[in-house]
Design a protein around this motif. Structure first.
Motif, PDB file in Angstrom:
ATOM      1  N   PRO A  16       0.830  -1.204   0.000  1.00 31.54           N
ATOM      2  CA  PRO A  16       0.000   0.000   0.000  1.00 31.54           C
ATOM      3  C   PRO A  16       0.870   1.263   0.000  1.00 31.54           C
ATOM      4  O   PRO A  16       2.010   1.234   0.449  1.00 31.54           O
ATOM      5  N   SER A  17       0.320   2.354  -0.486  1.00 32.63           N
ATOM      6  CA  SER A  17       1.096   3.589  -0.630  1.00 32.63           C
ATOM      7  C   SER A  17       1.426   4.257   0.705  1.00 32.63           C
ATOM      8  O   SER A  17       2.333   5.074   0.770  1.00 32.63           O
ATOM      9  N   PHE A  18       0.722   3.909   1.772  1.00 29.57           N
ATOM     10  CA  PHE A  18       0.947   4.586   3.047  1.00 29.57           C
ATOM     11  C   PHE A  18       2.057   3.964   3.889  1.00 29.57           C
ATOM     12  O   PHE A  18       2.280   4.379   5.021  1.00 29.57           O
ATOM     13  N   ILE A  19       2.788   2.976   3.355  1.00 30.23           N
ATOM     14  CA  ILE A  19       3.849   2.325   4.111  1.00 30.23           C
ATOM     15  C   ILE A  19       5.044   2.060   3.192  1.00 30.23           C
ATOM     16  O   ILE A  19       4.858   1.830   1.994  1.00 30.23           O
ATOM     17  N   ARG A  20       6.231   2.101   3.751  1.00 32.99           N
ATOM     18  CA  ARG A  20       7.436   1.827   2.965  1.00 32.99           C
ATOM     19  C   ARG A  20       7.464   0.342   2.579  1.00 32.99           C
ATOM     20  O   ARG A  20       7.132  -0.523   3.397  1.00 32.99           O
ATOM     21  N   PRO A  21       7.892   0.034   1.360  1.00 39.37           N
ATOM     22  CA  PRO A  21       7.888  -1.363   0.901  1.00 39.37           C
ATOM     23  C   PRO A  21       8.696  -2.303   1.789  1.00 39.37           C
ATOM     24  O   PRO A  21       8.279  -3.437   2.020  1.00 39.37           O
ATOM     25  N   GLU A  22       9.838  -1.861   2.328  1.00 39.29           N
ATOM     26  CA  GLU A  22      10.640  -2.762   3.161  1.00 39.29           C
ATOM     27  C   GLU A  22       9.926  -3.095   4.473  1.00 39.29           C
ATOM     28  O   GLU A  22      10.059  -4.200   4.996  1.00 39.29           O
ATOM     29  N   ILE A  23       9.142  -2.165   5.007  1.00 35.89           N
ATOM     30  CA  ILE A  23       8.365  -2.435   6.219  1.00 35.89           C
ATOM     31  C   ILE A  23       7.228  -3.407   5.901  1.00 35.89           C
ATOM     32  O   ILE A  23       6.973  -4.358   6.647  1.00 35.89           O
ATOM     33  N   PHE A  24       6.554  -3.180   4.782  1.00 36.57           N
ATOM     34  CA  PHE A  24       5.472  -4.076   4.374  1.00 36.57           C
ATOM     35  C   PHE A  24       6.005  -5.488   4.159  1.00 36.57           C
ATOM     36  O   PHE A  24       5.405  -6.472   4.593  1.00 36.57           O
ATOM     37  N   ASP A  25       7.155  -5.600   3.490  1.00 41.36           N
ATOM     38  CA  ASP A  25       7.765  -6.924   3.281  1.00 41.36           C
ATOM     39  C   ASP A  25       8.116  -7.587   4.607  1.00 41.36           C
ATOM     40  O   ASP A  25       7.918  -8.788   4.779  1.00 41.36           O
ATOM     41  N   GLU A  26       8.638  -6.822   5.553  1.00 46.85           N
ATOM     42  CA  GLU A  26       8.994  -7.385   6.857  1.00 46.85           C
ATOM     43  C   GLU A  26       7.747  -7.907   7.579  1.00 46.85           C
ATOM     44  O   GLU A  26       7.763  -8.994   8.154  1.00 46.85           O
ATOM     45  N   ILE A  27       6.667  -7.128   7.520  1.00 49.18           N
ATOM     46  CA  ILE A  27       5.422  -7.545   8.184  1.00 49.18           C
ATOM     47  C   ILE A  27       4.861  -8.813   7.543  1.00 49.18           C
ATOM     48  O   ILE A  27       4.510  -9.771   8.237  1.00 49.18           O
ATOM     49  N   THR A  28       4.792  -8.831   6.214  1.00 49.87           N
ATOM     50  CA  THR A  28       4.220 -10.005   5.547  1.00 49.87           C
ATOM     51  C   THR A  28       5.109 -11.232   5.730  1.00 49.87           C
ATOM     52  O   THR A  28       4.604 -12.329   5.984  1.00 49.87           O
ATOM     53  N   ASN A  29       6.416 -11.058   5.637  1.00 50.02           N
ATOM     54  CA  ASN A  29       7.328 -12.195   5.834  1.00 50.02           C
ATOM     55  C   ASN A  29       7.233 -12.745   7.256  1.00 50.02           C
ATOM     56  O   ASN A  29       7.233 -13.962   7.460  1.00 50.02           O
TER      57      ASN A  29
END
Length: 193
Positions: free
Chosen positions: A86-99
């Motif tokens: 999503p646009s409201f979060i940095r991609p590396e944070i999103f990847d960390e959460i999903t992983n």
């Protein structure tokens, strides 16, 4: 008298050797902004790890089993973990959460169900992730929110033990979270233009 432990010498000596770690765990480890020495460690396929675990004993074998267990949240978690950021979060944070969510589900999901944990206990967070309310964080959101990387090392009906790389143990206690929503709801792509 023993000499003092030098972590940089240890990392330098060990960085050239392959490490027995599953590919999913390795991706999570690499994505967590680790030093270059850690990111440079070559991965070993999961099948090799399972064979090593068989020698280690039944508890290690269960941890690294290739068997797929169908969990109640798989229909939400797995599609969400492969969705765009999503646009409201940095991609590396999103990847960390999903992983982290997928890793916790694979390793601890069945045990969490047996211990009475709900999907909110594991994957809960505040409905507006930009405004962090730690009182709504489930296990995964709490792990990702910590400054020190940790792994779940034990799970009981009331708590999860989180251990860092030095062996320090922190505890996450289950508690009522009436305002929490699931990670896949809070971090969903907004609808509309």
């Amino acid at each position: 008298m023993a000499s003092a432990f030098d972590p940089s010498a240890f990392i330098a000596a060990e960085a050239s050797r392959p490490v027995a770690i599953g590919s999913d765990d390795f991706s999570m480890l690499r994505a967590a902004s680790k030093p270059a020495e850690i990111r440079a460690i070559p991965a070993v396929p999961c099948k090799t790890v399972a064979k090593v675990a068989t020698v280690a004993g039944p508890s290690a074998e269960n941890e690294l089993s290739d068997a797929v267990v169908k969990l109640p949240w798989d229909g939400y978690l797995l599609p969400w973990s492969g969705s765009p950021c999503p646009s409201f979060i940095r991609p590396e944070i999103f990847d960390e959460i999903t992983n982290e969510a997928v890793a916790v589900s694979r390793r601890w999901g069945a045990q969490a169900i047996e211990a009475g944990w709900s999907t909110i206990d594991l994957f809960g967070c505040w409905r507006h992730p930009q405004y962090r309310r730690v009182d709504c964080n489930g296990l995964v959101a709490s792990i990702v929110g910590l400054l020190t990387p940790v792994r779940v090392t034990a799970l009981s009906p009331t708590r999860a033990d989180l251990t860092d790389h030095l062996g320090n143990v922190m505890r996450f206690y289950r508690r009522p979270m009436p305002f929490a929503v699931h990670l896949w709801e809070a971090y969903a792509m907004p609808a509309g233009p």
